[in-house]
Design a protein around this motif. Structure first.
Motif: not given
Length: 475
Positions: A311-324
């Protein structure tokens, strides 16, 4: 020095049958990964369209094939089922080679159909053997061994990729030698398939067979009915939201990785992630087979160890790619290289997402194995799981090809993974029982030491079941 948990080398040993099947998958699905990351089939003007057609046919046939693969396994046995699975992978690899050489798309498209069927066959055999050939206190070990052998094949393939791509920024095809080597190893996998034995011939170290002769003699109609009954199982239906995303991280990760990183960085990340998967899985195995804990305790702790970082990894993914912004492709000179400062965070995010997401597959197989000790039912359950796994991957392929934003893709996967974690939490709390040996299934034989342990504990065993178990041991 011989490790204490490894039984003597013996063809009819359930342990070595599981190792054999894991090696077969490693030599097929594992090595296959090297070709896709090297850009196999990507040298022609019509490559993009061909890849879309192949992915569509692959996922459609994979879904359908997985639904009936358990029936096929029960009818023809693991040897022929696995051999047919290897053939489809080899045919597809040959199709990619032919397409790169000639530009004619019919070969890889037919190969896409066959590899979809093959994936259903070969992974159902692997899952059924890991779940039903093992005893209840070694399920984690069997699942880890077979899955890690697949990962070993992928790691070897990843190392080949890394050596070829270490000085390259973009893919320019697969050397002919790599095609030849991969096909040769798949030929070895096909030969190994014929050493797989049906459950009625496999015996544990105490002489107990893993199944009775009742495993034989069902008609096609009876097998299809058994598959349908498996699909209607309420616990299995409840797991479908967990099945759907279980391999989607490969599609999402490959696409996001290609958007941000250059070829050699992508290759390094994929290689390291697979390597890290293996020791992480071994650590999970120590929890799932911990002898001092009850099965419900093992399931809960294993789920926590995987579900929390997942769950932590996919929250981090959303934060990371929000500007892609997918509508603006990243220029080649702006792609991240492993020497750039941005690589470190990419490294930790990619490997965390990969390891947590792949270990979720281990958790799924463990929970499925808690539902039955029957080789027949295990085959049907594995088929249903792989079918919905394929459906989920097909959906994400479609979402990805439609250009949906990475943030929305990550959010969808986060929702499904989180739902899956809470579904397994519910099942662990209220549905997992300490044993499935005494359920009256007609193809399960109780190992002698399990039978004796229940007698010592004063637990009741009906005379018919007890007689069948003792008779099979004496035989």
């Amino acid at each position: 020095m011989k490790l204490p948990f490894v039984p003597p080398l013996r063809l009819y040993s359930p342990f070595w049958q599981n190792v054999l099947m894991g090696a077969i998958v490693g030599l097929t699905a594992g090595l296959y990964q090297s070709l896709t990351s090297l850009g196999a089939g990507g040298l022609r003007a019509n490559s993009a369209h061909t890849v879309e057609v192949v992915n569509a046919t692959l996922c459609a046939t994979w879904f359908a094939a997985s639904l009936v693969s358990g029936t096929i396994l029960n009818l023809v046995g693991p040897s022929w089922t696995a051999a047919l699975g290897v053939f489809g992978y080899a045919f597809y690899v040959a199709g990619l080679w032919y397409f790169d050489a000639t530009g004619q798309a019919w070969f890889p498209i037919v190969g896409g159909v066959l590899i979809g069927i093959s994936a259903g066959l070969i992974f159902v055999v692997m899952g059924a053997i890991a779940m039903s050939y093992s005893e209840e206190d070694e399920r984690g070990s069997y699942i880890t061994i077979s899955q890690n052998l697949q990962a070993l094949g992928a790691a070897i393939a990843g190392f080949i990729d890394l050596m070829i791509n270490k000085n390259r920024a973009s893919a320019d095809g697969v050397p002919i030698a790599v095609y030849i080597i991969v096909l040769a190893f798949m030929g070895v996998g096909a030969a190994l398939s014929f050493f797989l034995q049906p459950p009625a011939k496999v015996t544990r170290e105490d002489g107990t067979p893993v199944a009775t002769m009742a495993m034989q003699g069902r008609t096609v109609r009876e097998e299809l009915k058994a598959s349908w009954d498996a699909i209607k199982n309420w616990d299995l239906l409840l797991m479908i939201p967990a099945f759907l995303p279980s391999e989607c991280f490969l599609v999402y990760g490959g696409s996001a990785n290609a958007f941000r990183n250059n070829l050699r960085t992508r290759t390094l990340l994929s290689f390291v992630a697979v390597v890290l998967q293996m020791p992480a899985a071994y650590g999970l195995k120590l929890v799932l087979d911990h002898a001092a804990w009850k099965r419900r305790t093992r399931a809960l702790i294993g789920l926590a160890l995987v579900g929390t970082p997942l769950i932590a990894a996919w929250i981090w993914q959303m934060v990371e790619v929000r500007h892609y912004d997918r509508s603006v492709p990243t220029p080649a000179d702006a792609l991240v290289d492993w020497t750039d400062r941005g690589f470190v965070s990419d490294f930790f995010l990619f490997t965390l997402t990969w390891v947590a997401s792949i270990l979720f597959q281990y958790i799924i197989l463990y929970f499925l194995s808690c539902m039955t000790n029957s080789p027949r039912k295990a085959a049907n359950y594995a088929g249903v799981y792989r079918s919905f796994l394929a459906a989920g991957e097909a959906i994400v392929f479609g979402i990805d090809s439609a250009g949906v934003s990475f943030l929305n893709m990550a959010a969808i996967l986060f929702a499904f993974y989180t739902a899956g974690v809470f579904i397994f939490l519910y099942l662990a709390l209220f549905h997992i029982t300490e044993t499935q040996y005494f359920t009256g299934e007609d193809d399960v034989v109780i190992p002698q030491h399990i039978l004796e342990a229940h007698e010592v504990a004063g637990q009741g065993v009906d005379e018919e079941t007890k007689g069948e178990a003792e008779g099979s041991v004496k035989a």
